[in-house]
Design an enzyme around this catalytic site. Structure first.
Site, PDB file in Angstrom:
ATOM      1  N   LYS A 248     -43.069  23.997  11.067  1.00 26.03           N
ATOM      2  CA  LYS A 248     -44.054  22.948  10.796  1.00 26.03           C
ATOM      3  C   LYS A 248     -44.933  22.666  12.014  1.00 26.03           C
ATOM      4  O   LYS A 248     -46.101  22.309  11.872  1.00 26.03           O
ATOM      5  CB  LYS A 248     -43.353  21.666  10.330  1.00 26.03           C
ATOM      6  CG  LYS A 248     -42.800  21.791   8.924  1.00 26.03           C
ATOM      7  CD  LYS A 248     -42.523  20.457   8.289  1.00 26.03           C
ATOM      8  CE  LYS A 248     -42.137  20.632   6.832  1.00 26.03           C
ATOM      9  NZ  LYS A 248     -41.749  19.384   6.185  1.00 26.03           N
TER      10      LYS A 248
ATOM     11  N   LYS B 168     -40.786  30.279   1.790  1.00 28.15           N
ATOM     12  CA  LYS B 168     -40.307  29.424   0.689  1.00 28.15           C
ATOM     13  C   LYS B 168     -41.449  28.650   0.030  1.00 28.15           C
ATOM     14  O   LYS B 168     -42.480  28.399   0.661  1.00 28.15           O
ATOM     15  CB  LYS B 168     -39.197  28.480   1.172  1.00 28.15           C
ATOM     16  CG  LYS B 168     -39.664  27.235   1.845  1.00 28.15           C
ATOM     17  CD  LYS B 168     -38.585  26.158   1.828  1.00 28.15           C
ATOM     18  CE  LYS B 168     -39.177  24.904   2.444  1.00 28.15           C
ATOM     19  NZ  LYS B 168     -38.658  23.667   1.934  1.00 28.15           N
TER      20      LYS B 168
ATOM     21  N   LYS C 127     -44.181  22.114  -1.130  1.00 24.93           N
ATOM     22  CA  LYS C 127     -45.200  21.242  -1.724  1.00 24.93           C
ATOM     23  C   LYS C 127     -46.373  21.010  -0.777  1.00 24.93           C
ATOM     24  O   LYS C 127     -47.456  20.649  -1.224  1.00 24.93           O
ATOM     25  CB  LYS C 127     -44.583  19.924  -2.207  1.00 24.93           C
ATOM     26  CG  LYS C 127     -43.951  19.067  -1.131  1.00 24.93           C
ATOM     27  CD  LYS C 127     -43.428  17.758  -1.711  1.00 24.93           C
ATOM     28  CE  LYS C 127     -41.938  17.587  -1.599  1.00 24.93           C
ATOM     29  NZ  LYS C 127     -41.370  17.617  -0.259  1.00 24.93           N
TER      30      LYS C 127
HETATM   31  N1  AQP Z   1     -38.494  26.370  -2.199  1.00 23.66           N
HETATM   32  C1  AQP Z   1     -37.402  25.658  -2.399  1.00 23.66           C
HETATM   33  N2  AQP Z   1     -36.365  26.187  -3.077  1.00 23.66           N
HETATM   34  C2  AQP Z   1     -35.238  25.464  -3.300  1.00 23.66           C
HETATM   35  N3  AQP Z   1     -35.068  24.203  -2.862  1.00 23.66           N
HETATM   36  C3  AQP Z   1     -36.080  23.636  -2.184  1.00 23.66           C
HETATM   37  N4  AQP Z   1     -36.252  22.408  -1.630  1.00 23.66           N
HETATM   38  C4  AQP Z   1     -37.465  22.326  -1.054  1.00 23.66           C
HETATM   39  N5  AQP Z   1     -38.125  23.490  -1.214  1.00 23.66           N
HETATM   40  C5  AQP Z   1     -37.292  24.318  -1.914  1.00 23.66           C
HETATM   41  C6  AQP Z   1     -35.243  21.364  -1.694  1.00 23.66           C
HETATM   42  O1  AQP Z   1     -35.897  20.186  -2.171  1.00 23.66           O
HETATM   43  C7  AQP Z   1     -35.282  19.065  -1.547  1.00 23.66           C
HETATM   44  C8  AQP Z   1     -36.337  18.156  -0.997  1.00 23.66           C
HETATM   45  O2  AQP Z   1     -36.960  18.677   0.074  1.00 23.66           O
HETATM   46  P1  AQP Z   1     -37.862  17.752   1.007  1.00 23.66           P
HETATM   47  O3  AQP Z   1     -39.023  17.268   0.293  1.00 23.66           O
HETATM   48  O4  AQP Z   1     -37.034  16.684   1.605  1.00 23.66           O
HETATM   49  O5  AQP Z   1     -38.228  18.710   2.156  1.00 23.66           O
HETATM   50  P2  AQP Z   1     -38.532  20.205   2.220  1.00 23.66           P
HETATM   51  O6  AQP Z   1     -37.266  20.984   2.116  1.00 23.66           O
HETATM   52  O7  AQP Z   1     -39.347  20.387   3.457  1.00 23.66           O
HETATM   53  O8  AQP Z   1     -39.408  20.473   0.903  1.00 23.66           O
HETATM   54  P3  AQP Z   1     -40.851  21.048   0.793  1.00 23.66           P
HETATM   55  O9  AQP Z   1     -41.229  21.121  -0.647  1.00 23.66           O
HETATM   56  O10 AQP Z   1     -40.966  22.296   1.597  1.00 23.66           O
HETATM   57  O11 AQP Z   1     -41.700  19.879   1.429  1.00 23.66           O
HETATM   58  P4  AQP Z   1     -42.737  19.910   2.610  1.00 23.66           P
HETATM   59  O12 AQP Z   1     -43.752  20.939   2.207  1.00 23.66           O
HETATM   60  O13 AQP Z   1     -43.292  18.533   2.660  1.00 23.66           O
HETATM   61  O14 AQP Z   1     -41.990  20.275   3.834  1.00 23.66           O
HETATM   62  C9  AQP Z   1     -34.308  19.576  -0.502  1.00 23.66           C
HETATM   63  O15 AQP Z   1     -32.996  19.522  -1.047  1.00 23.66           O
HETATM   64  C10 AQP Z   1     -34.731  20.997  -0.311  1.00 23.66           C
HETATM   65  O16 AQP Z   1     -33.660  21.813   0.069  1.00 23.66           O
END
Ligand code: AQP
Length: 332
Positions: free
Chosen positions: A113, A195, A198
């Site tokens: 990030k 991965k 969002k």
């Molecule tokens: N690609 C993914 N596959 C499976 N699980 C996923 N999670 C996130 N992306 C995937 C799971 O969703 C939960 C919430 O995640 P978060 O919002 O707390 O943070 P993150 O993991 O950083 O999710 P994002 O979507 O990638 O958000 P941004 O882009 O804001 O950083 C967690 O249980 C995570 O494992």
């Protein structure tokens, strides 16, 4: 057994968040060995990167409606907003003071990030895992259901809990990760070695749960694959097809092995059509329920109950932690 988990309202909730986390929560809520289940909206984590105020408020509300629309039952799960329970920030600070910069700098998510921040890297982005450790340890959670990408942060939570317990005496339960096998890591549709996230600036890379169904289908049909023409599960050489197999496996509750057998004579277009239709079938009812809920008073009812319950547990714990550390005046 008590469980806790949360998602950041940092954008449109994706199919990755759903298959890696929310769908798993919905299954877990019915297990008899789970006596207490808390699910929160991690809004304080979201501000580790810049957020627009209006969009953040909307995303918080939208995530609550999404939790309910996906099937979380407020009779079984306490749903709350992290910033409405101040003890998260309080414990997060204490844990920051017991963590080391080196161990935070090693976190993969921080490294990834940090590269994307054009306007400077916030201190919060580095210390995010200490706040996450606070979210979990505050409630003596035995386990934390998360996707594979959060495993490293969970290991750090365990380290911080053990360090604190050794220094100040037994205080925290050391939690276990609880990673669902299927859907643990859904990959980007445009760069399948990365991965699905969002916050990806390219909306074609992810499927948002609330994307128009025709757009969902279109995104799947144009997902990056390879030119080999064979449907097989091989995450190294065929990451795009493997990702679509993972997605199809999760939404149809069919093993990857059975899917590979079923599609052995199909071409990519037929396969992608089936994935697109299966995902559409899964998302349509969620979207319908979401639209019924988003402007209903149910959201506030659920959040008020969740806030009160979480504060009740968290305030007891933070008072204990303050006493152990020697902060303020001694309380009984
Ligand atoms: N690609 C993914 N596959 C499976 N699980 C996923 N999670 C996130 N992306 C995937 C799971 O969703 C939960 C919430 O995640 P978060 O919002 O707390 O943070 P993150 O993991 O950083 O999710 P994002 O979507 O990638 O958000 P941004 O882009 O804001 O950083 C967690 O249980 C995570 O494992």
């Amino acid at each position: 057994m008590r469980l806790i988990s949360g998602i950041q309202p940092s954008g449109n909730i994706t199919l990755g968040n759903y298959l890696g986390a929310i769908k798993n929560f919905v299954k877990l809520q019915d297990r008899e060995d789970i006596t207490d289940f808390l699910v929160f909206v991690a809004d304080m984590h979201a501000i580790t990167v810049p957020q627009d105020k209006q969009a953040l408020r909307q995303n918080i509300k939208s995530l609550v409606a999404t939790y309910l629309a996906c099937g979380l039952n407020p009779e079984k799960v306490h749903i709350f907003i992290q910033s409405e329970v101040p003890a998260h920030a309080q414990l997060g600070w204490i844990l920051q003071c017991n963590g080391y910069i080196g161990e935070l700098e090693r976190m993969t998510q921080f490294k990834d990030k940090k590269e994307k921040q054009v306007a400077g890297v916030s201190v919060g982005l580095l210390t995010y895992p200490s706040l996450m450790a606070g979210d979990i340890l505050l409630y003596d959670s035995d386990a934390v259901p998360v996707g594979q990408d959060q495993k490293q942060h969970l290991e750090l939570t365990r380290t911080l809990a053990e360090r604190f317990n050794n220094k100040y005496g037994d205080t925290f339960v050391v939690p276990e990760p609880f990673i669902a096998e299927a859907g643990a890591k859904v990959m980007s549709l445009t760069e399948p070695t990365k991965k699905m996230s969002k916050s990806d600036p390219n909306p074609k890379a992810y499927i948002a749960l609330l994307d128009d169904i025709n757009i969902v289908k279109k995104k799947i049909r144009s997902a990056v694959t390879d030119s080999d023409g064979k449907i097989a599960y091989d995450t190294v050489n065929k990451p795009g097809i493997s990702n679509l197999l993972t997605i199809l496996s999760c939404v149809t509750n069919t093993s990857i092995k059975d899917l590979v057998e079923k599609y052995k004579d199909s071409n990519y277009q037929q396969f992608k059509d089936d994935v697109a239709n299966a995902v559409a079938l899964e998302l349509e009812p969620i979207q319908k329920r979401y639209n019924e809920l988003i402007n209903s008073p149910k959201l506030d009812e659920v959040l008020n109950e969740g806030r009160d319950y979480a504060n009740y547990l968290a305030n007891k714990k933070i008072a204990k932690v303050y006493n152990k550390v020697g902060l303020g005046r001694k309380t009984k």
